[in-house]
Scaffold this active site. Structure first.
Site, PDB file in Angstrom:
ATOM      1  N   GLY A   1      -4.203   3.134  -6.143  1.00 31.95           N
ATOM      2  CA  GLY A   1      -5.306   3.765  -6.857  1.00 31.95           C
ATOM      3  C   GLY A   1      -6.188   4.631  -5.971  1.00 31.95           C
ATOM      4  O   GLY A   1      -7.284   5.024  -6.376  1.00 31.95           O
TER       5      GLY A   1
ATOM      6  N   GLU B   1       3.709  -2.737  -2.090  1.00 34.71           N
ATOM      7  CA  GLU B   1       2.544  -1.958  -2.493  1.00 34.71           C
ATOM      8  C   GLU B   1       1.442  -2.086  -1.442  1.00 34.71           C
ATOM      9  O   GLU B   1       0.643  -3.036  -1.490  1.00 34.71           O
ATOM     10  CB  GLU B   1       2.006  -2.462  -3.836  1.00 34.71           C
ATOM     11  CG  GLU B   1       2.989  -2.351  -4.973  1.00 34.71           C
ATOM     12  CD  GLU B   1       2.257  -2.254  -6.307  1.00 34.71           C
ATOM     13  OE1 GLU B   1       2.395  -1.230  -6.968  1.00 34.71           O
ATOM     14  OE2 GLU B   1       1.524  -3.195  -6.648  1.00 34.71           O
TER      15      GLU B   1
ATOM     16  N   HIS C   1       0.565  -9.291  -7.510  1.00 33.32           N
ATOM     17  CA  HIS C   1      -0.089  -7.983  -7.366  1.00 33.32           C
ATOM     18  C   HIS C   1      -1.385  -8.157  -6.568  1.00 33.32           C
ATOM     19  O   HIS C   1      -2.092  -9.150  -6.750  1.00 33.32           O
ATOM     20  CB  HIS C   1      -0.380  -7.388  -8.750  1.00 33.32           C
ATOM     21  CG  HIS C   1      -0.787  -5.944  -8.684  1.00 33.32           C
ATOM     22  ND1 HIS C   1      -2.048  -5.574  -8.296  1.00 33.32           N
ATOM     23  CD2 HIS C   1      -0.097  -4.803  -8.899  1.00 33.32           C
ATOM     24  CE1 HIS C   1      -2.109  -4.243  -8.287  1.00 33.32           C
ATOM     25  NE2 HIS C   1      -0.950  -3.755  -8.660  1.00 33.32           N
TER      26      HIS C   1
ATOM     27  N   ASN D   1       2.715   0.114 -14.622  1.00 38.64           N
ATOM     28  CA  ASN D   1       1.705  -0.938 -14.717  1.00 38.64           C
ATOM     29  C   ASN D   1       0.457  -0.327 -15.360  1.00 38.64           C
ATOM     30  O   ASN D   1      -0.280   0.405 -14.707  1.00 38.64           O
ATOM     31  CB  ASN D   1       1.400  -1.459 -13.298  1.00 38.64           C
ATOM     32  CG  ASN D   1       0.306  -2.503 -13.277  1.00 38.64           C
ATOM     33  OD1 ASN D   1      -0.176  -2.936 -14.326  1.00 38.64           O
ATOM     34  ND2 ASN D   1      -0.097  -2.908 -12.082  1.00 38.64           N
ATOM     35  N   TRP D   2       0.281  -0.623 -16.654  1.00 40.03           N
ATOM     36  CA  TRP D   2      -0.832   0.017 -17.392  1.00 40.03           C
ATOM     37  C   TRP D   2      -2.180  -0.624 -17.059  1.00 40.03           C
ATOM     38  O   TRP D   2      -3.205  -0.149 -17.497  1.00 40.03           O
ATOM     39  CB  TRP D   2      -0.563  -0.049 -18.900  1.00 40.03           C
ATOM     40  CG  TRP D   2       0.609   0.787 -19.343  1.00 40.03           C
ATOM     41  CD1 TRP D   2       1.397   1.583 -18.561  1.00 40.03           C
ATOM     42  CD2 TRP D   2       1.133   0.915 -20.673  1.00 40.03           C
ATOM     43  NE1 TRP D   2       2.376   2.193 -19.327  1.00 40.03           N
ATOM     44  CE2 TRP D   2       2.233   1.802 -20.634  1.00 40.03           C
ATOM     45  CE3 TRP D   2       0.779   0.363 -21.916  1.00 40.03           C
ATOM     46  CZ2 TRP D   2       2.981   2.155 -21.764  1.00 40.03           C
ATOM     47  CZ3 TRP D   2       1.518   0.703 -23.043  1.00 40.03           C
ATOM     48  CH2 TRP D   2       2.604   1.594 -22.971  1.00 40.03           C
ATOM     49  N   LYS D   3      -2.167  -1.730 -16.357  1.00 40.17           N
ATOM     50  CA  LYS D   3      -3.389  -2.445 -15.976  1.00 40.17           C
ATOM     51  C   LYS D   3      -4.267  -2.672 -17.213  1.00 40.17           C
ATOM     52  O   LYS D   3      -3.730  -2.874 -18.305  1.00 40.17           O
ATOM     53  CB  LYS D   3      -4.112  -1.693 -14.845  1.00 40.17           C
ATOM     54  CG  LYS D   3      -3.179  -1.460 -13.646  1.00 40.17           C
ATOM     55  CD  LYS D   3      -3.880  -1.051 -12.395  1.00 40.17           C
ATOM     56  CE  LYS D   3      -2.834  -0.849 -11.287  1.00 40.17           C
ATOM     57  NZ  LYS D   3      -3.417  -0.508 -10.010  1.00 40.17           N
TER      58      LYS D   3
ATOM     59  N   GLY E   1       1.073   2.924 -11.247  1.00 43.16           N
ATOM     60  CA  GLY E   1      -0.154   2.599 -11.961  1.00 43.16           C
ATOM     61  C   GLY E   1      -0.663   3.812 -12.710  1.00 43.16           C
ATOM     62  O   GLY E   1      -0.178   4.158 -13.791  1.00 43.16           O
ATOM     63  N   GLY E   2      -1.631   4.521 -12.124  1.00 43.17           N
ATOM     64  CA  GLY E   2      -2.301   5.651 -12.781  1.00 43.17           C
ATOM     65  C   GLY E   2      -1.354   6.636 -13.450  1.00 43.17           C
ATOM     66  O   GLY E   2      -1.554   7.017 -14.622  1.00 43.17           O
TER      67      GLY E   2
ATOM     68  N   SER F   1      -0.087   4.932  -5.499  1.00 46.21           N
ATOM     69  CA  SER F   1      -0.284   6.383  -5.688  1.00 46.21           C
ATOM     70  C   SER F   1       1.042   7.153  -5.725  1.00 46.21           C
ATOM     71  O   SER F   1       1.101   8.303  -5.289  1.00 46.21           O
ATOM     72  CB  SER F   1      -1.230   6.952  -4.627  1.00 46.21           C
ATOM     73  OG  SER F   1      -2.494   6.310  -4.727  1.00 46.21           O
TER      74      SER F   1
ATOM     75  N   GLU G   1      -4.220  -6.889  -6.855  1.00 45.09           N
ATOM     76  CA  GLU G   1      -5.451  -7.051  -7.656  1.00 45.09           C
ATOM     77  C   GLU G   1      -5.589  -8.495  -8.121  1.00 45.09           C
ATOM     78  O   GLU G   1      -6.698  -9.039  -8.189  1.00 45.09           O
ATOM     79  CB  GLU G   1      -5.444  -6.059  -8.831  1.00 45.09           C
ATOM     80  CG  GLU G   1      -5.732  -4.642  -8.329  1.00 45.09           C
ATOM     81  CD  GLU G   1      -5.194  -3.515  -9.196  1.00 45.09           C
ATOM     82  OE1 GLU G   1      -4.835  -3.748 -10.362  1.00 45.09           O
ATOM     83  OE2 GLU G   1      -5.130  -2.379  -8.682  1.00 45.09           O
TER      84      GLU G   1
HETATM   85  P1  PGA Z   1      -1.355   3.236  -8.532  1.00 47.35           P
HETATM   86  O1  PGA Z   1      -1.149   1.677  -8.807  1.00 47.35           O
HETATM   87  O2  PGA Z   1      -0.048   3.914  -8.831  1.00 47.35           O
HETATM   88  O3  PGA Z   1      -2.443   3.660  -9.504  1.00 47.35           O
HETATM   89  O4  PGA Z   1      -1.759   3.392  -7.117  1.00 47.35           O
HETATM   90  C1  PGA Z   1       0.038   1.011  -8.460  1.00 47.35           C
HETATM   91  C2  PGA Z   1      -0.067  -0.470  -8.795  1.00 47.35           C
HETATM   92  O5  PGA Z   1      -1.139  -1.052  -8.622  1.00 47.35           O
HETATM   93  O6  PGA Z   1       0.922  -1.081  -9.241  1.00 47.35           O
END
Ligand code: PGA
Length: 247
Positions: free
Chosen positions: A170, A164, A92, A9-11, A231-232, A210, A94
Site C-alpha cells: 500500500g 509481501e 497477512h 485482496n479487496w481488504k 491489493g489496491g 504495490s 495487516e
Molecule cells: P497492495 O497490497 O497491492 O495495495 O500493496 C497487497 C496486499 O496487502 O496483499
C-alpha cells in the site's frame, strides 16, 4: 503442480453492489487469461459472489480456526467452506500487526484450513527495519519455519506462499526485481531443504506489495515469482485483468 496465480485482496473495501459489479466486470472479460484468478472479498459477500461464480475463484481474507463456538464476531472455518470459499489468506501483515496474530496462531489457521480442504495462501514478509539490518531472509524463513515447518510435503502441496514485504504494501514502493527474485529464490530453497526438491519446485510463490499493471510483467518474469497478491490495483477490473495478462 506449480500454477500461475493472480489474486486480488479487496481488504475492507466496496459496498455490496460495487463488489458484485467488480466481480461481474472481471468475469465478463473475453480475452483469454493464462493464469488462475482468485478474489478475496470481504467475507459477507462470499456467498453472493459464489452464486455468480464463473472462472474466478473466491477466498476469504480471515477466519477462525475453530469449527464453531463462543467467538463473538468471528467466522469459522466450516462456515467459510460452506459458503463456497476455496482459498484463505493467512499471516497477512495487516492481521499480524493490527490484530496481533502470532506465528503460532497462523500455524493453527493453516492446519484448520487444510483439514477443511481450503487452500491457504501463507503470507510472509519483513519490515523495513529488518531489511535495513540485512536480516530479511532469516526473518522470512523463520516465519515459514514457525507456520508451515511442521507440515508434510503432501500438505505443503495444498498451500501457496505469498511474499509481501511490509514496506511495499500500500505504499506505492515495490520491491525491485532483484529484491523480489532474491527472496523468492531463498524461500524456494528453504522449502526444498525442508520438504524435498520436488515439493519446493512445485509450490506457487506469489509476490505482493504495490504490484500493478505497470510493474507486473517485470516481476512475473522472475523465475521464482509465480504471480501476485494484489491489493489496491485489484479494485479496478481493467487493471486487475491487465496484471493477469502480464505473464
Ligand atoms: P497492495 O497490497 O497491492 O495495495 O500493496 C497487497 C496486499 O496487502 O496483499
Amino acid at each position: 503442480m506449480r500454477k500461475k496465480i493472480v489474486a486480488g485482496n479487496w481488504k475492507m473495501n466496496l459496498l455490496p453492489v460495487e463488489a458484485v459489479n467488480l466481480y461481474e466486470q472481471m468475469e465478463s472479460s473475453q480475452v483469454p487469461i493464462g493464469c488462475e484468478l482468485i478474489v478475496f472479498p470481504p467475507a459477507i459477500y462470499v456467498a453472493t459472489l459464489n452464486e455468480r461464480q464463473g472462472s474466478i475463484f473466491i477466498g476469504v481474507q480471515n477466519f477462525h480456526p475453530e469449527e464453531s463456538g463462543a467467538f463473538t464476531g468471528e467466522i469459522s472455518v466450516s462456515q467459510v467452506r460452506a459458503c463456497g470459499a476455496k482459498y484463505v489468506l493467512v499471516g497477512h501483515s495487516e492481521r499480524r500487526m493490527i490484530f496481533g496474530e502470532s506465528n503460532g496462531f497462523v500455524k493453527e489457521k493453516i492446519d484448520s484450513a487444510l483439514s477443511h480442504q481450503l487452500v491457504p495462501i501463507v503470507c510472509c514478509g519483513e519490515s523495513l527495519a529488518v531489511r535495513e539490518d540485512n536480516e530479511h531472509i532469516d526473518f522470512v524463513t523463520n516465519q515459514l519455519a514457525e507456520t508451515i515447518g511442521h507440515l508434510t510435503a503432501l500438505e505443503l502441496s495444498h498451500c501457496m506462499i505469498a511474499y509481501e514485504p511490509i514496506w511495499a504494501i500500500g505504499t506505492g514502493r515495490t520491491a525491485s526485481i532483484a529484491q523480489a527474485q532474491e527472496m523468492h529464490a531463498a524461500i524456494r530453497q528453504w522449502l526444498k531443504n525442508h520438504f524435498g526438491e520436488l515439493a519446493g519446485e512445485d509450490i506457487s510463490i506469489l509476490y505482493g506489495g504495490s504490484c500493478n499493471a505497470a510493474n507486473a510483467s517485470e516481476l512475473f518474469a522472475c523465475p521464482d515469482v509465480d504471480g501476485g497478491l494484489i491489493g489496491g490495483a485489484s479494485l479496478d477490473a481493467a487493471s486487475f485483468l491487465k496484471i493477469a495478462r502480464s505473464f
